[in-house]
Design an enzyme around this catalytic site. Structure first.
Site, PDB file in Angstrom:
ATOM      1  N   HIS A 153     -11.897 -27.878  -2.819  1.00  0.00           N
ATOM      2  CA  HIS A 153     -10.498 -28.296  -2.825  1.00  0.00           C
ATOM      3  C   HIS A 153     -10.216 -29.261  -3.977  1.00  0.00           C
ATOM      4  CE1 HIS A 153     -10.381 -26.366   1.077  1.00  0.00           C
ATOM      5  NE2 HIS A 153     -11.428 -27.076   1.400  1.00  0.00           N
TER       6      HIS A 153
ATOM      7  N   GLU B  16     -19.573 -19.804   5.397  1.00  0.00           N
ATOM      8  CA  GLU B  16     -20.156 -20.151   4.090  1.00  0.00           C
ATOM      9  C   GLU B  16     -21.351 -19.242   3.790  1.00  0.00           C
ATOM     10  OE1 GLU B  16     -19.030 -22.270   1.851  1.00  0.00           O
ATOM     11  OE2 GLU B  16     -17.756 -23.667   2.941  1.00  0.00           O
TER      12      GLU B  16
ATOM     13  N   ASP C 230     -16.931 -19.234  -0.666  1.00  0.00           N
ATOM     14  CA  ASP C 230     -16.381 -20.257   0.224  1.00  0.00           C
ATOM     15  C   ASP C 230     -16.183 -19.651   1.599  1.00  0.00           C
ATOM     16  OD1 ASP C 230     -15.532 -22.809   0.899  1.00  0.00           O
ATOM     17  OD2 ASP C 230     -13.461 -22.477   0.274  1.00  0.00           O
ATOM     18  N   GLY C 231     -16.182 -20.510   2.597  1.00  0.00           N
ATOM     19  CA  GLY C 231     -15.925 -20.106   3.965  1.00  0.00           C
ATOM     20  C   GLY C 231     -14.965 -21.087   4.600  1.00  0.00           C
TER      21      GLY C 231
ATOM     22  N   ASP D 235     -11.427 -20.014  -1.623  1.00  0.00           N
ATOM     23  CA  ASP D 235     -10.809 -20.649  -0.456  1.00  0.00           C
ATOM     24  C   ASP D 235      -9.548 -19.880  -0.057  1.00  0.00           C
ATOM     25  OD1 ASP D 235     -10.607 -22.949   1.444  1.00  0.00           O
ATOM     26  OD2 ASP D 235      -8.774 -23.339   0.310  1.00  0.00           O
TER      27      ASP D 235
ATOM     28  N   ASP E 140     -19.321 -24.839  -2.436  1.00  0.00           N
ATOM     29  CA  ASP E 140     -18.943 -26.202  -2.082  1.00  0.00           C
ATOM     30  C   ASP E 140     -19.653 -26.647  -0.800  1.00  0.00           C
ATOM     31  OD1 ASP E 140     -17.527 -24.889  -0.075  1.00  0.00           O
ATOM     32  OD2 ASP E 140     -15.549 -25.450  -0.824  1.00  0.00           O
TER      33      ASP E 140
END
Length: 153
Positions: free
Chosen positions: A131, A54, A14-15, A141, A76
């Site tokens: 999320h 990301e 994740d970023g 995250d 994501d």
């Protein structure tokens, strides 16, 4: 090396960026189901974008692999997933790193690095809802946000 001989690794990445563009962070979790091994990684940059973070998460996770592996990369980011699954990268390369609208591909430097790393492995790209209820994506995250917060910019 045959696929049967390759180690299976699940990578979650994740970023994040706040604001976007602005200070950015990335997080990655690598899990080897057979051996029960787990590695968490993160990093940050004072000036970045969400998409760059990301990509950086995926790049750094793949760099951590010591040999060719069967990888299930969970992200994501549809931007990251579709670049490979929808063959955007192939089109960009054919078009001289231009989009269908004939504009330069954003983050081409990172895409080029990611292509080299991805070519070393047998990767399945999986999209997960961000999320939401994916524990490992939520951990990534958290790692990304912690790394970004530690910048103190």
């Amino acid at each position: 090396m045959s696929d049967d001989e390759m180690t299976l690794v699940h990578i979650y990445t994740d970023g994040s960026c706040s604001p976007n563009p602005g200070a950015g962070g990335w997080g990655a979790v690598l899990i080897m189901p057979g051996g029960g091994k787990r590695k968490e990684m993160s990093g940050a940059e004072p000036e970045s974008t969400n998409n760059r973070m990301e990509l950086t998460g995926a790049i750094e996770a793949l760099k951590a692999l010591k040999r060719p592996c069967r990888v299930v990369l969970h992200t994501d980011s549809m931007y990251l997933r579709n670049a490979f699954e929808a063959k955007w990268i192939e089109k960009w390369q054919r078009n001289g790193w231009k989009t269908a609208a004939r504009k330069p591909v954003l983050n081409a430097d990172l895409w080029r690095e990611l292509i080299v790393l991805a070519d070393k492995h047998d990767i399945t790209w999986k999209w997960v809802k961000g999320h939401a209820d994916n524990v490992e994506n939520n951990r990534c995250d958290e790692l990304a946000n912690q790394a970004r917060a530690a910048l103190k910019v």
